[in-house]
Design a protein around this motif. Sequence first.
Motif, mmCIF file in Angstrom:
data_model
loop_
_atom_site.group_PDB
_atom_site.id
_atom_site.type_symbol
_atom_site.label_atom_id
_atom_site.label_comp_id
_atom_site.label_asym_id
_atom_site.label_seq_id
_atom_site.Cartn_x
_atom_site.Cartn_y
_atom_site.Cartn_z
ATOM 1 N N GLY A 1 0.787 -1.222 0.000
ATOM 2 C CA GLY A 1 0.000 0.000 0.000
ATOM 3 C C GLY A 1 0.817 1.269 0.000
ATOM 4 O O GLY A 1 1.947 1.328 -0.507
ATOM 5 N N THR A 2 0.268 2.288 0.625
ATOM 6 C CA THR A 2 0.838 3.633 0.544
ATOM 7 C C THR A 2 2.053 3.840 1.448
ATOM 8 O O THR A 2 2.579 4.945 1.510
ATOM 9 N N VAL A 3 2.511 2.775 2.106
ATOM 10 C CA VAL A 3 3.794 2.867 2.816
ATOM 11 C C VAL A 3 4.910 3.227 1.825
ATOM 12 O O VAL A 3 5.961 3.761 2.217
ATOM 13 N N LEU A 4 4.669 2.985 0.550
ATOM 14 C CA LEU A 4 5.634 3.361 -0.492
ATOM 15 C C LEU A 4 5.915 4.860 -0.505
ATOM 16 O O LEU A 4 6.995 5.299 -0.917
ATOM 17 N N PHE A 5 4.924 5.642 -0.056
ATOM 18 C CA PHE A 5 5.015 7.106 -0.191
ATOM 19 C C PHE A 5 4.880 7.801 1.166
ATOM 20 O O PHE A 5 4.341 8.900 1.243
ATOM 21 N N GLU A 6 5.338 7.183 2.204
ATOM 22 C CA GLU A 6 5.160 7.703 3.563
ATOM 23 C C GLU A 6 5.585 9.172 3.681
ATOM 24 O O GLU A 6 6.731 9.534 3.391
ATOM 25 N N LYS A 7 4.620 10.031 4.066
ATOM 26 C CA LYS A 7 4.843 11.462 4.313
ATOM 27 C C LYS A 7 5.351 12.216 3.079
ATOM 28 O O LYS A 7 5.979 13.261 3.194
ATOM 29 N N LYS A 8 5.061 11.678 1.900
ATOM 30 C CA LYS A 8 5.488 12.313 0.658
ATOM 31 C C LYS A 8 4.288 12.549 -0.256
ATOM 32 O O LYS A 8 3.284 11.830 -0.199
#
Length: 284
Positions: free
Chosen positions: A110-117
């Motif tokens: 999931g969106t852990v790929l884009f953490e805080k980005k």
Amino acid sequence: MLKKTSFLLLLSLGFLTVRAQQTIPFRITKDNTIILKTRVNKKDSLDLMFQIAMKDAAISPERKRKADHIVFNKDETSDDNTVETGALSLQNIRFTDNQLAGREADGKIGTVLFEKKAFKIDYDNNQFVIYDQLPDLKGYQPVTVLYDQDAFYIAADNVIDGKKQQEAYFVLQSGYSGGILYSNDFSEEKELDKKLKITGEKTLKNSAGKSLVTKQGILPFFKLESFVFKNVPVGFFSGELKTQNVSYFGTDMLRRFVWIFDADRKTAYIKPSKYFSEPYYKIN
């Protein structure tokens, strides 16, 4: 000379800041799902489906490739894993075992790929782009986003009967290959089985004999911001089992736009992709 040098240095730094980004290539299956080639714990080569409605990662019991180097505990979770995809290397990734993923996938991430980005889903070029700050948004339309429990919600208008617009909230769901799937509450309140043209129906029964009826219909108009779609195939459920608690904005609709999400997860920016006018996906 000093002033000129300082100005050029500042201009250069500003340019580098705007350009600071990473790209991750992906491929799109015939079911519209996004597949990432990954290497987990530097040993297991896995094809993971991107699931925008979750944060972490999971392994499918129907995987074709081995995941021998992900060690699960008795609760079927595994922490402290590494994931490499493209030029991106992630640490401390949690995997859950035995979660179904799309066809051609060994699992999902999931969106852990884009953490805080901030990040872009670029369907035109088959890649994700991760930004340190938002890029130029010329040509994009803003869409208000509600981010709750690792899922993105957007509001859209549905013309079901006549010209009256019915607003509904949809979860962005990249694991659903179709376009629009309505919740039980919405379909019952709006009487979709009576007001829509029904094009298909299937009945399933569980071990207790309770029925789940899946129906396909045609929605006259669907509107997201200024973008209007006509005669949209939609799905909904009826019967005794009430399992669909939220409405889905699936991959057949997601792929029709290029998406940029801000780092705060409050706004998405969209513009038509090369798939915008493609024929609708047919649910088998």
